[in-house]
Design a protein around this motif. Structure first.
Motif, PDB file in Angstrom:
ATOM      1  N   SER A  48       0.819  -1.209   0.000  1.00  0.00           N
ATOM      2  CA  SER A  48       0.000   0.000   0.000  1.00  0.00           C
ATOM      3  C   SER A  48       0.857   1.265   0.000  1.00  0.00           C
ATOM      4  N   LEU A  49       2.064   1.194   0.548  1.00  0.00           N
ATOM      5  CA  LEU A  49       2.946   2.358   0.558  1.00  0.00           C
ATOM      6  C   LEU A  49       3.327   2.767  -0.867  1.00  0.00           C
ATOM      7  N   LEU A  50       3.384   1.773  -1.758  1.00  0.00           N
ATOM      8  CA  LEU A  50       3.694   2.046  -3.157  1.00  0.00           C
ATOM      9  C   LEU A  50       2.426   2.180  -4.001  1.00  0.00           C
ATOM     10  N   GLY A  51       1.375   1.502  -3.590  1.00  0.00           N
ATOM     11  CA  GLY A  51       0.162   1.488  -4.390  1.00  0.00           C
ATOM     12  C   GLY A  51      -0.666   2.748  -4.302  1.00  0.00           C
ATOM     13  N   GLY A  52      -0.533   3.545  -3.240  1.00  0.00           N
ATOM     14  CA  GLY A  52      -1.330   4.746  -3.079  1.00  0.00           C
ATOM     15  C   GLY A  52      -0.575   6.010  -3.396  1.00  0.00           C
ATOM     16  N   PRO A  53      -0.004   6.676  -2.375  1.00  0.00           N
ATOM     17  CA  PRO A  53       0.636   7.972  -2.620  1.00  0.00           C
ATOM     18  C   PRO A  53       1.878   7.906  -3.491  1.00  0.00           C
ATOM     19  N   VAL A  54       2.688   6.840  -3.383  1.00  0.00           N
ATOM     20  CA  VAL A  54       3.901   6.770  -4.206  1.00  0.00           C
ATOM     21  C   VAL A  54       3.540   6.674  -5.687  1.00  0.00           C
ATOM     22  N   ALA A  55       2.487   5.892  -5.984  1.00  0.00           N
ATOM     23  CA  ALA A  55       2.041   5.818  -7.375  1.00  0.00           C
ATOM     24  C   ALA A  55       1.586   7.186  -7.862  1.00  0.00           C
ATOM     25  N   ALA A  56       0.891   7.939  -6.996  1.00  0.00           N
ATOM     26  CA  ALA A  56       0.455   9.291  -7.368  1.00  0.00           C
ATOM     27  C   ALA A  56       1.658  10.208  -7.600  1.00  0.00           C
ATOM     28  N   LEU A  57       2.697  10.074  -6.772  1.00  0.00           N
ATOM     29  CA  LEU A  57       3.894  10.890  -6.939  1.00  0.00           C
ATOM     30  C   LEU A  57       4.626  10.547  -8.235  1.00  0.00           C
ATOM     31  N   ILE A  58       4.684   9.260  -8.578  1.00  0.00           N
ATOM     32  CA  ILE A  58       5.307   8.849  -9.842  1.00  0.00           C
ATOM     33  C   ILE A  58       4.546   9.460 -11.012  1.00  0.00           C
ATOM     34  N   HIS A  59       3.226   9.449 -10.915  1.00  0.00           N
ATOM     35  CA  HIS A  59       2.407  10.053 -11.961  1.00  0.00           C
ATOM     36  C   HIS A  59       2.699  11.548 -12.091  1.00  0.00           C
ATOM     37  N   ASP A  60       2.754  12.224 -10.949  1.00  0.00           N
ATOM     38  CA  ASP A  60       2.992  13.669 -10.985  1.00  0.00           C
ATOM     39  C   ASP A  60       4.358  13.996 -11.572  1.00  0.00           C
ATOM     40  N   ALA A  61       5.348  13.154 -11.276  1.00  0.00           N
ATOM     41  CA  ALA A  61       6.699  13.395 -11.784  1.00  0.00           C
ATOM     42  C   ALA A  61       6.796  13.113 -13.284  1.00  0.00           C
ATOM     43  N   ALA A  62       6.102  12.045 -13.748  1.00  0.00           N
ATOM     44  CA  ALA A  62       6.191  11.656 -15.155  1.00  0.00           C
ATOM     45  C   ALA A  62       5.168  12.372 -16.026  1.00  0.00           C
ATOM     46  N   GLY A  63       4.089  12.830 -15.397  1.00  0.00           N
ATOM     47  CA  GLY A  63       3.044  13.491 -16.167  1.00  0.00           C
ATOM     48  C   GLY A  63       2.039  12.549 -16.785  1.00  0.00           C
ATOM     49  N   ASN A  64       2.161  11.251 -16.508  1.00  0.00           N
ATOM     50  CA  ASN A  64       1.195  10.268 -17.013  1.00  0.00           C
ATOM     51  C   ASN A  64       1.283   9.001 -16.170  1.00  0.00           C
ATOM     52  N   TRP A  65       0.374   8.040 -16.469  1.00  0.00           N
ATOM     53  CA  TRP A  65       0.289   6.818 -15.664  1.00  0.00           C
ATOM     54  C   TRP A  65       1.104   5.661 -16.237  1.00  0.00           C
ATOM     55  N   ILE A  66       1.751   5.830 -17.385  1.00  0.00           N
ATOM     56  CA  ILE A  66       2.437   4.709 -18.027  1.00  0.00           C
ATOM     57  C   ILE A  66       3.545   4.114 -17.143  1.00  0.00           C
ATOM     58  N   PRO A  67       4.379   4.912 -16.457  1.00  0.00           N
ATOM     59  CA  PRO A  67       5.384   4.295 -15.581  1.00  0.00           C
ATOM     60  C   PRO A  67       4.773   3.463 -14.460  1.00  0.00           C
ATOM     61  N   VAL A  68       3.633   3.900 -13.935  1.00  0.00           N
ATOM     62  CA  VAL A  68       2.961   3.154 -12.868  1.00  0.00           C
ATOM     63  C   VAL A  68       2.495   1.797 -13.394  1.00  0.00           C
ATOM     64  N   PHE A  69       1.867   1.790 -14.562  1.00  0.00           N
ATOM     65  CA  PHE A  69       1.431   0.535 -15.165  1.00  0.00           C
ATOM     66  C   PHE A  69       2.622  -0.365 -15.467  1.00  0.00           C
TER      67      PHE A  69
END
Length: 430
Positions: free
Chosen positions: A366-387
């Motif tokens: 959950s530490l990676l699945g919630g806010p960290v995933a949101a931070l990765i999105h904000d840094a990359a500008g899209n959801w592709i790195p999260v997927f």
């Protein structure tokens, strides 16, 4: 007392299913409340998503203590308290005006309450069903996955008619009351009650292993790491589902099936709850027949494929809604396979406490699945790195299940160890 009545354990399974259904909404409907809480608190997406992380972390990191309390005291009492706390969390959150208040209500109370119920119900079912452990755990885990299916549309509609605070209050009272009443009829098997089952039908470990001894084994930590990786990928989707549906431009689309029109987002959330629930008894049943590790390898690789397809067709509302269900179908089985393989390997005597330690892996995820995933999105500008991260974790865990976990567990079950109890009929399938 007649200890051979087979209907008793099926009644317990039904009660466990009902209680699990009442605690699923705090996790699986959370995505509907993210935007309203952002607006009411003025906080960022990552800050609000800390609430979701708190729910999972408190649900999981305290589970060894919760499991010990359930083993030490009455499962009925502790599970009833947990169901009441979960409902109270929503009631209290309806009055939350700040981030701290949101964390202290929705995060704290729902997290502790759902953790007590989840670990307690799973611990009961592995004892009631030594011959159908994967299926039974899958059924109650399906309640946790599908319970929100019943509430998604009513919650969406009530929020539209009133507001999110009134919705939290009403459903918190209803879910808490139903869970509390059903929990009062739960109980553990009486001594010798399950001995009426034919020994050839039992699927269990050769010997029971206490938590302290289990925690010293590389085998447990391999299971822990695998569950943490699978939880991470799945929770990335659960926590941020509504957000990336909106970014892909499909959230507000209208879907028409058999002449009926549905809004894409609530339809997808409801469909996901169905598939996320059905997968748990299905893959649990499959694993009872072909082995836990074989089933894990198939399911985990299947999720990687499903996420790839979801990413490719992300701008097609129909494909997005249907493929999201496939993603959840390939993910939700972790909640039947991991507790089953753990109990197969380390025995039933300490099943609740032992699973409490393994269940902490979901908190890590959950530490990676919630806010960290949101931070990765904000840094990359899209959801592709999260997927992409989720796909990689799925494939790695599938390989570990078949090529590492399977031989390690076979060696463990065949190795001599100090026994705490007499061996049962046969080792679990590997």
């Amino acid at each position: 007392m007649d200890t051979t009545n087979p209907s008793r354990r099926w009644i317990q399974l039904l009660l466990g299913l009902i209680v699990m259904m009442t605690i699923s909404s705090p996790q699986y409907v959370w995505t509907l409340f993210v935007k309203p809480f952002q607006t009411s608190t003025g906080a960022s997406l990552a800050a609000v998503q800390v609430t979701f992380t708190l729910v999972i972390v408190l649900q999981t990191f305290f589970s060894p203590v919760q499991g010990w309390l359930i083993d030490r005291f009455s499962p009925k009492l502790m599970i009833a308290i947990g169901a009441a706390l979960s409902g109270l969390g929503w009631v209290a959150a309806s009055y939350a005006e700040s981030l701290f208040a949101l964390y202290a209500t929705y995060g704290l109370l729902c997290g502790l309450g759902t953790g007590i119920v989840y670990v307690g119900i799973v611990g009961l079912m592995v004892r009631w069903f030594p011959d159908r452990r994967g299926f039974a755990v899958g059924v109650v885990a399906a309640g946790y996955g599908m319970g929100a299916m019943i509430t998604t549309f009513p919650i969406t509609n009530l929020m539209a008619e009133t507001d999110f605070r009134h919705t939290l209050l009403v459903f918190g009272l209803i879910l808490g009351a139903v869970g509390l009443v059903a929990a009062l009829f739960l109980r553990a098997p009486a001594p010798g009650e399950m001995q009426a089952l034919p020994e050839t039908k039992l699927i269990s470990a050769a010997q029971d292993t206490a938590p302290k001894a289990m925690l010293r084994t590389p085998l447990f930590w391999l299971m822990f790491g695998m569950m943490a990786m699978m939880s991470t990928g799945g929770l990335m989707v659960v926590a941020n589902f509504a957000n990336f549906a909106r970014e892909f431009g499909v959230a507000d689309a209208t879907l028409v099936f058999f002449g009926f029109a549905f809004a894409a987002l609530p339809f997808a959330l409801t469909f996901d709850r169905i598939t996320n629930g059905l997968t748990r008894p299905f893959f649990g049943w499959v694993s009872d027949h072909i082995g836990r590790e074989n089933t894990m390898a198939i399911a985990f690789a299947g999720e990687a494929l499903a996420i790839c397809l979801l990413l490719y067709y992300r701008e097609n509302a129909y494909a997005f809604a249907l493929l999201s269900g496939l993603v959840f179908f390939a993910w939700g089985e972790i909640f039947s396979l991991f507790p089953s393989i753990l109990t197969d390997t380390f025995g039933t005597k300490h099943a609740t406490t032992n699973y409490g330690f393994l269940y902490m892996a979901q908190g890590v995820g959950s530490l990676l699945g919630g806010p960290v995933a949101a931070l990765i999105h904000d840094a990359a500008g899209n959801w592709i790195p999260v997927f992409s991260i989720a796909i990689g974790l799925d494939l790695l865990t599938a390989v570990l299940a078949y090529f590492v976990l399977k031989p390690m567990r076979r060696n463990w079950l065949g190795a001599p160890r100090p026994a705490e109890s007499a061996p049962l009929a046969k080792p679990a399938m590997v």
